[in-house]
Design a protein around this motif. Structure first.
Motif, PDB file in Angstrom:
ATOM      1  N   THR A  54     -52.408  22.821  40.685  1.00  0.00           N
ATOM      2  CA  THR A  54     -52.256  23.545  39.425  1.00  0.00           C
ATOM      3  C   THR A  54     -51.074  22.933  38.670  1.00  0.00           C
ATOM      4  O   THR A  54     -50.089  22.525  39.276  1.00  0.00           O
ATOM      5  N   SER A  55     -51.188  22.867  37.369  1.00  0.00           N
ATOM      6  CA  SER A  55     -50.146  22.203  36.589  1.00  0.00           C
ATOM      7  C   SER A  55     -49.251  23.186  35.841  1.00  0.00           C
ATOM      8  O   SER A  55     -48.269  22.787  35.240  1.00  0.00           O
ATOM      9  N   ASP A  56     -49.588  24.474  35.898  1.00  0.00           N
ATOM     10  CA  ASP A  56     -48.857  25.441  35.093  1.00  0.00           C
ATOM     11  C   ASP A  56     -48.648  26.725  35.891  1.00  0.00           C
ATOM     12  O   ASP A  56     -49.573  27.256  36.496  1.00  0.00           O
ATOM     13  N   LYS A  57     -47.431  27.214  35.874  1.00  0.00           N
ATOM     14  CA  LYS A  57     -47.134  28.463  36.580  1.00  0.00           C
ATOM     15  C   LYS A  57     -47.841  29.661  35.953  1.00  0.00           C
ATOM     16  O   LYS A  57     -47.967  30.703  36.581  1.00  0.00           O
ATOM     17  N   ALA A  58     -48.297  29.519  34.746  1.00  0.00           N
ATOM     18  CA  ALA A  58     -49.028  30.607  34.085  1.00  0.00           C
ATOM     19  C   ALA A  58     -50.486  30.670  34.548  1.00  0.00           C
ATOM     20  O   ALA A  58     -51.174  31.657  34.276  1.00  0.00           O
ATOM     21  N   ASP A  59     -50.935  29.652  35.242  1.00  0.00           N
ATOM     22  CA  ASP A  59     -52.304  29.613  35.766  1.00  0.00           C
ATOM     23  C   ASP A  59     -52.476  30.744  36.779  1.00  0.00           C
ATOM     24  O   ASP A  59     -51.678  30.877  37.708  1.00  0.00           O
ATOM     25  N   PRO A  60     -53.499  31.586  36.631  1.00  0.00           N
ATOM     26  CA  PRO A  60     -53.719  32.681  37.588  1.00  0.00           C
ATOM     27  C   PRO A  60     -53.871  32.197  39.034  1.00  0.00           C
ATOM     28  O   PRO A  60     -53.478  32.888  39.964  1.00  0.00           O
ATOM     29  N   ALA A  61     -54.401  30.990  39.213  1.00  0.00           N
ATOM     30  CA  ALA A  61     -54.541  30.438  40.565  1.00  0.00           C
ATOM     31  C   ALA A  61     -53.174  30.180  41.191  1.00  0.00           C
ATOM     32  O   ALA A  61     -52.990  30.347  42.409  1.00  0.00           O
ATOM     33  N   PHE A  62     -52.196  29.792  40.358  1.00  0.00           N
ATOM     34  CA  PHE A  62     -50.834  29.561  40.853  1.00  0.00           C
ATOM     35  C   PHE A  62     -50.257  30.869  41.401  1.00  0.00           C
ATOM     36  O   PHE A  62     -49.722  30.914  42.499  1.00  0.00           O
ATOM     37  N   ARG A  63     -50.368  31.937  40.635  1.00  0.00           N
ATOM     38  CA  ARG A  63     -49.836  33.239  41.057  1.00  0.00           C
ATOM     39  C   ARG A  63     -50.524  33.724  42.321  1.00  0.00           C
ATOM     40  O   ARG A  63     -49.889  34.215  43.244  1.00  0.00           O
ATOM     41  N   ALA A  64     -51.845  33.562  42.400  1.00  0.00           N
ATOM     42  CA  ALA A  64     -52.588  33.992  43.588  1.00  0.00           C
ATOM     43  C   ALA A  64     -52.145  33.209  44.821  1.00  0.00           C
ATOM     44  O   ALA A  64     -51.986  33.778  45.911  1.00  0.00           O
ATOM     45  N   ALA A  65     -51.916  31.906  44.647  1.00  0.00           N
ATOM     46  CA  ALA A  65     -51.471  31.081  45.772  1.00  0.00           C
ATOM     47  C   ALA A  65     -50.066  31.488  46.220  1.00  0.00           C
ATOM     48  O   ALA A  65     -49.781  31.553  47.423  1.00  0.00           O
ATOM     49  N   MET A  66     -49.195  31.778  45.271  1.00  0.00           N
ATOM     50  CA  MET A  66     -47.838  32.231  45.627  1.00  0.00           C
ATOM     51  C   MET A  66     -47.894  33.567  46.354  1.00  0.00           C
ATOM     52  O   MET A  66     -47.158  33.778  47.321  1.00  0.00           O
ATOM     53  N   ASP A  67     -48.767  34.458  45.909  1.00  0.00           N
ATOM     54  CA  ASP A  67     -48.933  35.748  46.594  1.00  0.00           C
ATOM     55  C   ASP A  67     -49.429  35.547  48.016  1.00  0.00           C
ATOM     56  O   ASP A  67     -48.991  36.229  48.945  1.00  0.00           O
ATOM     57  N   GLU A  68     -50.336  34.592  48.200  1.00  0.00           N
ATOM     58  CA  GLU A  68     -50.859  34.310  49.539  1.00  0.00           C
ATOM     59  C   GLU A  68     -49.771  33.733  50.442  1.00  0.00           C
ATOM     60  O   GLU A  68     -49.645  34.114  51.605  1.00  0.00           O
ATOM     61  N   LEU A  69     -48.955  32.837  49.906  1.00  0.00           N
ATOM     62  CA  LEU A  69     -47.842  32.301  50.700  1.00  0.00           C
ATOM     63  C   LEU A  69     -46.867  33.403  51.100  1.00  0.00           C
ATOM     64  O   LEU A  69     -46.376  33.431  52.229  1.00  0.00           O
ATOM     65  N   ARG A  70     -46.602  34.319  50.186  1.00  0.00           N
ATOM     66  CA  ARG A  70     -45.711  35.437  50.497  1.00  0.00           C
ATOM     67  C   ARG A  70     -46.319  36.324  51.587  1.00  0.00           C
ATOM     68  O   ARG A  70     -45.622  36.784  52.486  1.00  0.00           O
ATOM     69  N   ALA A  71     -47.620  36.531  51.532  1.00  0.00           N
ATOM     70  CA  ALA A  71     -48.294  37.345  52.552  1.00  0.00           C
ATOM     71  C   ALA A  71     -48.216  36.679  53.917  1.00  0.00           C
ATOM     72  O   ALA A  71     -47.964  37.347  54.927  1.00  0.00           O
ATOM     73  N   VAL A  72     -48.398  35.366  53.962  1.00  0.00           N
ATOM     74  CA  VAL A  72     -48.271  34.638  55.240  1.00  0.00           C
ATOM     75  C   VAL A  72     -46.839  34.758  55.752  1.00  0.00           C
ATOM     76  O   VAL A  72     -46.608  34.998  56.938  1.00  0.00           O
ATOM     77  N   GLU A  73     -45.882  34.603  54.864  1.00  0.00           N
ATOM     78  CA  GLU A  73     -44.469  34.729  55.248  1.00  0.00           C
ATOM     79  C   GLU A  73     -44.174  36.123  55.792  1.00  0.00           C
ATOM     80  O   GLU A  73     -43.468  36.272  56.775  1.00  0.00           O
ATOM     81  N   ASP A  74     -44.737  37.143  55.158  1.00  0.00           N
ATOM     82  CA  ASP A  74     -44.520  38.516  55.622  1.00  0.00           C
ATOM     83  C   ASP A  74     -45.084  38.714  57.028  1.00  0.00           C
ATOM     84  O   ASP A  74     -44.448  39.340  57.870  1.00  0.00           O
ATOM     85  N   VAL A  75     -46.273  38.178  57.283  1.00  0.00           N
ATOM     86  CA  VAL A  75     -46.887  38.315  58.606  1.00  0.00           C
ATOM     87  C   VAL A  75     -46.040  37.604  59.642  1.00  0.00           C
ATOM     88  O   VAL A  75     -45.746  38.145  60.703  1.00  0.00           O
TER      89      VAL A  75
END
Length: 89
Positions: A54-75
């Motif tokens: 993704t080339s832009d932090k405003a891309d919804p895919a970027f936010r979803a991927a960051m949320d997924e990384l945070r979820a993995v980190e939480d686990v």
């Protein structure tokens, strides 16, 4: 990871304390937790792949991927077992 380990050993020797080593071991143990679990390692790799394409932090895919990384980190943080502290000398 190797560079972080070397820095931890250098700081420990420089300041005559095991604190930096405890910190590095904690990070290392959490990384091992993710890599030994196929579900977590697959989720993290997929999220990182999306981030790299993704080339832009405003891309919804970027936010979803960051949320997924945070979820993995939480686990991995919940499952992480604290290393025993060494007894004072």
């Amino acid at each position: 990871m190797e560079q972080q380990k070397n820095e931890a050993f250098s700081l420990a020797a420089e300041h005559d304390t095991l604190g930096p080593l405890h910190g590095w071991l904690s990070v290392w143990a959490r990384e091992v937790e993710v890599e030994r679990r196929y579900d977590l390692s697959t989720r993290r790799r997929s999220a990182l792949d999306v981030l790299h394409h993704t080339s832009d932090k405003a891309d919804p895919a970027f936010r979803a991927a960051m949320d997924e990384l945070r979820a993995v980190e939480d686990v991995r943080s919940r499952r992480h077992v604290q290393l025993p502290r060494s007894a004072p000398a």
